[in-house]
Design a protein around this motif. Structure first.
Motif, short mmCIF file in Angstrom:
data_model
loop_
_atom_site.label_atom_id
_atom_site.label_comp_id
_atom_site.label_asym_id
_atom_site.label_seq_id
_atom_site.Cartn_x
_atom_site.Cartn_y
_atom_site.Cartn_z
N ASP A 55 1.69 6.67 -6.83
CA ASP A 55 0.62 7.58 -7.21
C ASP A 55 1.07 9.04 -7.06
N LYS A 56 1.85 9.33 -6.01
CA LYS A 56 2.32 10.69 -5.78
C LYS A 56 3.34 11.09 -6.86
N GLN A 57 4.18 10.16 -7.27
CA GLN A 57 5.24 10.47 -8.22
C GLN A 57 4.71 10.56 -9.64
N GLY A 58 3.80 9.73 -9.99
CA GLY A 58 3.44 9.65 -11.39
C GLY A 58 2.10 10.08 -11.64
N ALA A 96 0.83 -1.19 0.00
CA ALA A 96 0.00 0.00 0.00
C ALA A 96 0.87 1.25 0.00
N LYS A 97 1.95 1.25 0.76
CA LYS A 97 2.85 2.41 0.80
C LYS A 97 3.54 2.61 -0.54
N VAL A 98 3.97 1.51 -1.18
CA VAL A 98 4.60 1.60 -2.49
C VAL A 98 3.61 2.16 -3.50
N GLN A 99 2.35 1.70 -3.45
CA GLN A 99 1.32 2.18 -4.36
C GLN A 99 1.06 3.67 -4.14
N GLN A 100 1.03 4.11 -2.88
CA GLN A 100 0.82 5.53 -2.58
C GLN A 100 1.97 6.38 -3.13
N ASN A 101 3.21 5.90 -2.94
CA ASN A 101 4.37 6.63 -3.43
C ASN A 101 4.35 6.72 -4.96
#
Length: 84
Positions: free
Chosen positions: A81-84, A74-79
């Motif tokens: 989403d924020k980056q791309g 979930a944290k990887v997915q959030q990061n």
């Protein structure tokens, strides 16, 4: 000794006055109406509980079908989403 400071004799006098005022037939009808109301209330409560249990069973089935979320993913997915 009676209920809440009322002696047994006072309760009997009150009962006699009520019977004289309303009559036994009217009291019997009121008792039957009260009993029917209590039965209907209990039936409605039982129906409500059954409906609630059915809804809870449906919710638990749909929750079981969802894939488990792993915190790291979930944290990887959030990061991402924020980056791309």
């Amino acid at each position: 000794m009676g209920i809440g400071g009322i002696s047994i004799w006072q309760l009997l006098i009150i009962l006699v006055i009520v019977v004289l005022l309303f009559g036994t037939k009217k009291l019997r009808n009121m008792g039957g109406d009260l009993g029917a109301a209590v039965r209907n209330f209990k039936g409605a409560m039982k129906d409500g509980e059954e409906e609630q249990n059915k809804t809870a069973d449906k919710d638990s089935v749909t929750e079981d079908k969802k894939p488990p979320v792993i915190e790291g993913q979930a944290k990887v997915q959030q990061n991402n989403d924020k980056q791309g």
